[in-house]
Write an enzyme that holds these catalytic residues in place. Structure first.
Site, PDB file in Angstrom:
ATOM      1  NE  ARG A  69      -1.618  -2.443   2.805  1.00 51.54           N
ATOM      2  CZ  ARG A  69      -1.971  -3.698   2.539  1.00 51.54           C
ATOM      3  NH1 ARG A  69      -3.185  -3.952   2.157  1.00 51.54           N
ATOM      4  NH2 ARG A  69      -1.125  -4.691   2.687  1.00 51.54           N
ATOM      5  CB  THR A  70       3.291   2.565   2.462  1.00 52.68           C
ATOM      6  OG1 THR A  70       2.452   2.049   3.496  1.00 52.68           O
ATOM      7  CG2 THR A  70       3.807   3.922   2.855  1.00 52.68           C
ATOM      8  CE  LYS A  97      28.617  -2.612  -5.680  1.00 53.65           C
ATOM      9  NZ  LYS A  97      29.074  -2.080  -6.969  1.00 53.65           N
ATOM     10  NE  ARG A 119       6.821   0.706   5.311  1.00 55.37           N
ATOM     11  CZ  ARG A 119       5.612   0.132   5.181  1.00 55.37           C
ATOM     12  NH1 ARG A 119       5.516  -1.146   4.855  1.00 55.37           N
ATOM     13  NH2 ARG A 119       4.521   0.834   5.373  1.00 55.37           N
ATOM     14  CG  HIS A 147       2.825   3.895   8.741  1.00 54.11           C
ATOM     15  ND1 HIS A 147       3.024   4.745   7.668  1.00 54.11           N
ATOM     16  CD2 HIS A 147       2.448   2.708   8.202  1.00 54.11           C
ATOM     17  CE1 HIS A 147       2.774   4.093   6.537  1.00 54.11           C
ATOM     18  NE2 HIS A 147       2.435   2.856   6.844  1.00 54.11           N
TER      19      HIS A 147
END
Ligand code: CP
Length: 319
Positions: A69-70, A97, A119, A147
Site C-alpha cells: 500500500r504505502t 557490497k 521505510r 507511520h
C-alpha cells in the site's frame, strides 16, 4: 520557522520541513494536510484529473522493508502530481557490497532528489536520515515507532465517514505494542479531540502510550462498547517473541472482530484496518468485506490523495 507553500489560492502553512512523525505536528499542521488531501480526493474522482504541481521534481523512494500500500500509493501520488519517482532497490544496491548506510544516504543525497520517502525497520531512521540530507524526508513507517501518512489517511477516511474527528470514540484493537500505526493514530486522534480506547491482551499492551488520555482495555467487548470507529490491527508476528500469544484460533476467539461483537459498538460504527490483514485472526472475513461497515478499501484509496498532499506541501515549501 513556518514553511509556506506558494499556491494560487490561500498558501498552505506547515511548521515542519520533514514528516517523520505525527508527534511534532500541531493541530493546524494536521488540518492543512487533511484539507489538501480532501481536495485531492475530490479531484481524483474526475476522469480528466491532471496536475503538474510537482512537474520537474524527483521523489526518491527508499524501502528497506516490504510494502504494498504505502510504496505504491506514494509512487502514484507523486506521478499524479507530475513528479518523477526513482525506486531505489536494496537488493541491487551497493549496501550489498559493504557500503555503509550513511555513505549510501549521502551518495543518494548528492544526486539532489526533491524529497526522500523512507521505510526502515530501525527506530528513528527517518529522523537520522533527515539530518544527513538537504531535501524533505517523509517517514513511510519506522520500526514500531510511527507511520504518519497512515494516520493522516485514516483521519481523512474517518472525517469523510463521520463528518469530523472531534468528539468521536475510537477503539484501536490488537497488537498495539508492535504497531507504528497505533502510535501515530493515538497521537493524531487525541490531538484532534477524539477519545481513544487501546484494546489488547496484556502481552500486546504497551507499558506507556504516546499520547495522554488513551484508555486501556484488556477485553475487546468492553473496549469497543459505544465506539464510533473500531480500528483493528495486524498481529505483527515478525516483531514478537515466540509464545507471546497463543494460537491464531485462540486469539480470534478473544480478540477477533465478528459481526456479533460489532453490535456492541455504536449502530453504524465503522470498521478500519491499515492492512495487510490476517483474515480469521484479527478480523472475520464477513466484517472485513461488509460494504456497509468496512472502510478498509477506502483507507487504501485515500492513501493516494493524502500522500499527494504531503508531498506537495513539503516539496513546494522548498521552492
Ligand atoms: N498499511 C501499510 O503500511 O501497508 P503496507 O505495509 O502494505 O505498506
Amino acid at each position: 520557522m513556518v514553511w509556506t507553500v506558494k499556491k494560487a489560492a490561500a498558501p498552505l502553512s506547515f511548521s515542519q520541513k520533514h514528516l517523520t512523525g505525527i508527534g511534532p505536528l500541531s493541530r493546524d499542521d494536521i488540518r492543512v494536510v487533511l484539507d489538501r488531501a480532501a481536495h485531492y480526493a475530490r479531484e481524483l474522482e474526475k476522469v480528466d484529473f491532471v496536475s503538474d504541481a510537482l512537474r520537474g521534481k524527483v521523489i526518491l523512494s527508499l524501502f528497506f522493508e516490504n510494502s504494498t500500500r504505502t510504496r505504491v500509493s506514494f509512487e502514484m501520488a507523486a506521478k499524479r502530481l507530475g513528479a518523477d519517482v526513482v525506486n531505489w532497490d536494496i537488493g541491487a544496491s551497493s549496501l550489498k557490497k559493504g557500503e555503509s548506510f550513511d555513505d549510501t544516504i549521502k551518495t543518494l543525497n548528492a544526486m539532489r532528489p526533491d524529497a526522500i520517502v523512507i521505510r526502515h525497520s530501525e527506530y528513528g531512521t527517518p529522523d537520522y536520515v533527515a539530518k544527513l540530507v538537504d531535501c524533505p524526508v517523509v517517514n513511510a513507517g519506522d520500526s514500531w515507532r510511527e507511520h504518519p501518512t497512515q494516520a493522516l489517511l485514516d483521519a481523512l477516511t474517518v472525517e469523510q465517514a463521520h463528518g469530523g474527528i472531534e468528539g468521536l470514540k475510537v477503539a484501536i484493537c490488537g497488537d498495539i505494542a508492535h504497531s507504528r500505526v497505533a502510535n501515530s493514530n493515538m497521537i493524531l486522534l487525541r490531538r484532534m479531540g477524539a477519545s481513544v480506547h487501546a484494546v489488547a491482551p496484556p502481552a500486546l499492551m504497551p507499558a506507556k502510550f504516546p499520547a495522554a488520555g488513551v484508555q486501556a482495555f484488556e477485553s475487546l467487548e468492553e473496549g469497543i462498547r459505544d465506539c464510533d470507529v473500531v480500528m483493528m490491527l495486524r498481529l505483527q508476528k515478525e516483531r514478537m517473541q515466540e509464545g507471546m500469544i497463543g494460537s491464531d484460533i485462540e486469539y480470534f476467539k478473544k480478540f477477533g472482530l465478528t459481526h456479533e461483537r460489532l453490535t456492541l459498538a455504536k449502530p453504524g460504527a465503522s470498521v478500519m484496518h491499515p492492512g495487510p490483514m490476517n483474515r480469521g485472526v484479527e478480523i472475520a472475513d464477513d466484517v472485513a468485506d461488509d460494504p456497509t461497515r468496512s472502510l478498509i478499501l477506502k483507507q487504501v484509496e485515500n492513501g493516494v490523495p493524502t500522500r499527494m498532499a504531503v508531498l506537495e506541501i513539503l516539496v513546494k515549501a522548498q521552492g
